[in-house]
Scaffold this active site. Sequence first.
Site, PDB file in Angstrom:
ATOM      1  N   ASP A 280     -57.331 -14.049  -5.312  1.00 48.60           N
ATOM      2  CA  ASP A 280     -58.550 -13.557  -4.663  1.00 48.60           C
ATOM      3  C   ASP A 280     -59.123 -14.678  -3.794  1.00 48.60           C
ATOM      4  OD1 ASP A 280     -60.516 -10.927  -5.486  1.00 48.60           O
ATOM      5  OD2 ASP A 280     -61.473 -12.541  -4.343  1.00 48.60           O
TER       6      ASP A 280
ATOM      7  N   ASP B 223     -56.696 -16.439   0.308  1.00 50.13           N
ATOM      8  CA  ASP B 223     -57.289 -15.631   1.374  1.00 50.13           C
ATOM      9  C   ASP B 223     -56.129 -14.953   2.095  1.00 50.13           C
ATOM     10  OD1 ASP B 223     -58.413 -14.557   3.629  1.00 50.13           O
ATOM     11  OD2 ASP B 223     -59.513 -16.375   4.205  1.00 50.13           O
TER      12      ASP B 223
ATOM     13  N   ASN C 255     -53.979  -5.226  -2.344  1.00 49.87           N
ATOM     14  CA  ASN C 255     -55.203  -4.512  -2.716  1.00 49.87           C
ATOM     15  C   ASN C 255     -56.440  -5.041  -1.999  1.00 49.87           C
ATOM     16  OD1 ASN C 255     -57.135  -3.089  -4.763  1.00 49.87           O
ATOM     17  ND2 ASN C 255     -57.627  -5.279  -4.913  1.00 49.87           N
TER      18      ASN C 255
ATOM     19  N   TYR D  43     -63.325   1.270   9.373  1.00 51.86           N
ATOM     20  CA  TYR D  43     -62.645   1.274   8.075  1.00 51.86           C
ATOM     21  C   TYR D  43     -61.549   2.344   8.066  1.00 51.86           C
ATOM     22  CZ  TYR D  43     -62.112   1.481   2.950  1.00 51.86           C
ATOM     23  OH  TYR D  43     -61.604   1.475   1.674  1.00 51.86           O
TER      24      TYR D  43
ATOM     25  N   LYS E  87     -57.496   1.727   7.500  1.00 50.84           N
ATOM     26  CA  LYS E  87     -56.691   2.307   6.426  1.00 50.84           C
ATOM     27  C   LYS E  87     -55.593   3.211   6.991  1.00 50.84           C
ATOM     28  CE  LYS E  87     -58.637   0.215   2.950  1.00 50.84           C
ATOM     29  NZ  LYS E  87     -57.873  -0.765   2.153  1.00 50.84           N
TER      30      LYS E  87
HETATM   31  P1  NAD Z   1     -64.225  -4.781  -4.434  1.00 54.93           P
HETATM   32  O1  NAD Z   1     -65.122  -5.153  -3.315  1.00 54.93           O
HETATM   33  O2  NAD Z   1     -64.802  -4.540  -5.783  1.00 54.93           O
HETATM   34  O3  NAD Z   1     -63.021  -5.844  -4.594  1.00 54.93           O
HETATM   35  C1  NAD Z   1     -62.332  -6.344  -3.489  1.00 54.93           C
HETATM   36  C2  NAD Z   1     -61.801  -7.727  -3.833  1.00 54.93           C
HETATM   37  O4  NAD Z   1     -61.090  -8.197  -2.668  1.00 54.93           O
HETATM   38  C3  NAD Z   1     -62.920  -8.729  -4.121  1.00 54.93           C
HETATM   39  O5  NAD Z   1     -62.638  -9.434  -5.316  1.00 54.93           O
HETATM   40  C4  NAD Z   1     -62.901  -9.645  -2.907  1.00 54.93           C
HETATM   41  O6  NAD Z   1     -63.288 -10.986  -3.196  1.00 54.93           O
HETATM   42  C5  NAD Z   1     -61.433  -9.555  -2.478  1.00 54.93           C
HETATM   43  N1  NAD Z   1     -61.241  -9.958  -1.082  1.00 54.93           N
HETATM   44  C6  NAD Z   1     -62.016  -9.654  -0.005  1.00 54.93           C
HETATM   45  N2  NAD Z   1     -61.535 -10.275   1.089  1.00 54.93           N
HETATM   46  C7  NAD Z   1     -60.426 -10.958   0.700  1.00 54.93           C
HETATM   47  C8  NAD Z   1     -59.513 -11.807   1.369  1.00 54.93           C
HETATM   48  N3  NAD Z   1     -59.640 -12.097   2.681  1.00 54.93           N
HETATM   49  N4  NAD Z   1     -58.471 -12.339   0.680  1.00 54.93           N
HETATM   50  C9  NAD Z   1     -58.346 -12.074  -0.653  1.00 54.93           C
HETATM   51  N5  NAD Z   1     -59.205 -11.319  -1.357  1.00 54.93           N
HETATM   52  C10 NAD Z   1     -60.233 -10.755  -0.681  1.00 54.93           C
HETATM   53  O7  NAD Z   1     -63.469  -3.471  -3.886  1.00 54.93           O
HETATM   54  P2  NAD Z   1     -62.525  -2.391  -4.587  1.00 54.93           P
HETATM   55  O8  NAD Z   1     -63.234  -1.118  -4.557  1.00 54.93           O
HETATM   56  O9  NAD Z   1     -61.942  -2.902  -5.839  1.00 54.93           O
HETATM   57  O10 NAD Z   1     -61.412  -2.320  -3.429  1.00 54.93           O
HETATM   58  C11 NAD Z   1     -60.037  -2.638  -3.605  1.00 54.93           C
HETATM   59  C12 NAD Z   1     -59.243  -1.889  -2.538  1.00 54.93           C
HETATM   60  O11 NAD Z   1     -59.406  -0.486  -2.733  1.00 54.93           O
HETATM   61  C13 NAD Z   1     -59.686  -2.169  -1.103  1.00 54.93           C
HETATM   62  O12 NAD Z   1     -58.549  -2.265  -0.273  1.00 54.93           O
HETATM   63  C14 NAD Z   1     -60.511  -0.945  -0.748  1.00 54.93           C
HETATM   64  O13 NAD Z   1     -60.545  -0.710   0.636  1.00 54.93           O
HETATM   65  C15 NAD Z   1     -59.764   0.120  -1.500  1.00 54.93           C
HETATM   66  N6  NAD Z   1     -60.544   1.338  -1.758  1.00 54.93           N
HETATM   67  C16 NAD Z   1     -61.693   1.305  -2.491  1.00 54.93           C
HETATM   68  C17 NAD Z   1     -62.401   2.490  -2.721  1.00 54.93           C
HETATM   69  C18 NAD Z   1     -63.671   2.555  -3.520  1.00 54.93           C
HETATM   70  O14 NAD Z   1     -64.335   3.613  -3.513  1.00 54.93           O
HETATM   71  N7  NAD Z   1     -64.049   1.504  -4.244  1.00 54.93           N
HETATM   72  C19 NAD Z   1     -61.916   3.695  -2.174  1.00 54.93           C
HETATM   73  C20 NAD Z   1     -60.739   3.683  -1.436  1.00 54.93           C
HETATM   74  C21 NAD Z   1     -60.054   2.502  -1.239  1.00 54.93           C
END
Ligand code: NAD
Length: 248
Positions: free
Chosen positions: A39, A65, A88, A151, A155
């Site tokens: 992360d 990153d 992810n 966004y 995606k």
């Molecule tokens: P979250 O914000 O809880 O977690 C995302 C994590 O990614 C965080 O720990 C953050 O520090 C890390 N991150 C951000 N930028 C980064 C980088 N440059 N390098 C490495 N790590 C990085 O979000 P989540 O809901 O767990 O999302 C995870 C994935 O699921 C994402 O790709 C998101 O687009 C996708 N998603 C989420 C939802 C939702 O409703 N939560 C729906 C559809 C898709």
Amino acid sequence: MAAQARPPRKALVTGAARGIGLAIARQLAQDGMQVLATDVDAQALAMAVSDLAQQGFAVAGEPLDVCSRAEVRALLHTHGPLDVVVNNAGIASRLLAFGDIAASELRRIFSVNVSGVFVVAQEAARQMKEGGRIVNIASRGYLGGAGASHYVASKAAVVGLTRAMAIELRWRGITVNAVAPGMVDTRMLDDFSAPMRRSLERREPSGSAADPQTIADAVAFLSSARAAQINGQVLLVDGGKSVGMPPL
Ligand code: NAD
């Protein structure tokens, strides 16, 4: 002669300090993989890895990153080759009308959601062996939606990349698939105000945001050896909202 035990498969999960990525890291460890959780938020990652250790999961943690090719290369130099890569890490932003999205905001979203997936997958695929699995986390949003065209576009790009990579890598016995979640209960939803979140949740088939574990289960299947015939697909995990809304 006794059969030799196979070494555990090595899996990398990006954005694994919390939310969906953390659930995926835990599930893959539970499935017997040797998991490297990464992360950009090193502090949150250290806490998550220590929590996992207390739960009995020996998951390693490394800050990463996904936007930095140098960091990705250094990580793979030490920990590669990998058997499973779960892209992810992703970011969203508050709801914005198409006309109000600044070019800088578009670039910010694309740098993590698209370039991040591209770079990690590209570098990992160079070393990956037959039987490898790449799973990219897209979003139901790729189908379209108001208030987040940057966004949505990012995606949709993840889905395009998944399908194109699947064609090129299948000759090496590597599969590439995407999981497209609906609304999931993570801190990403903090971008919405409380009334907006409630209104969005009411539109989910279950009436609420899903548990991150539901996404981890889908990823675990696509990462497993038994998913060898599934390639270039997008698995929507959204309670079926994407197939249509019920009649009024
Ligand atoms: P979250 O914000 O809880 O977690 C995302 C994590 O990614 C965080 O720990 C953050 O520090 C890390 N991150 C951000 N930028 C980064 C980088 N440059 N390098 C490495 N790590 C990085 O979000 P989540 O809901 O767990 O999302 C995870 C994935 O699921 C994402 O790709 C998101 O687009 C996708 N998603 C989420 C939802 C939702 O409703 N939560 C729906 C559809 C898709």
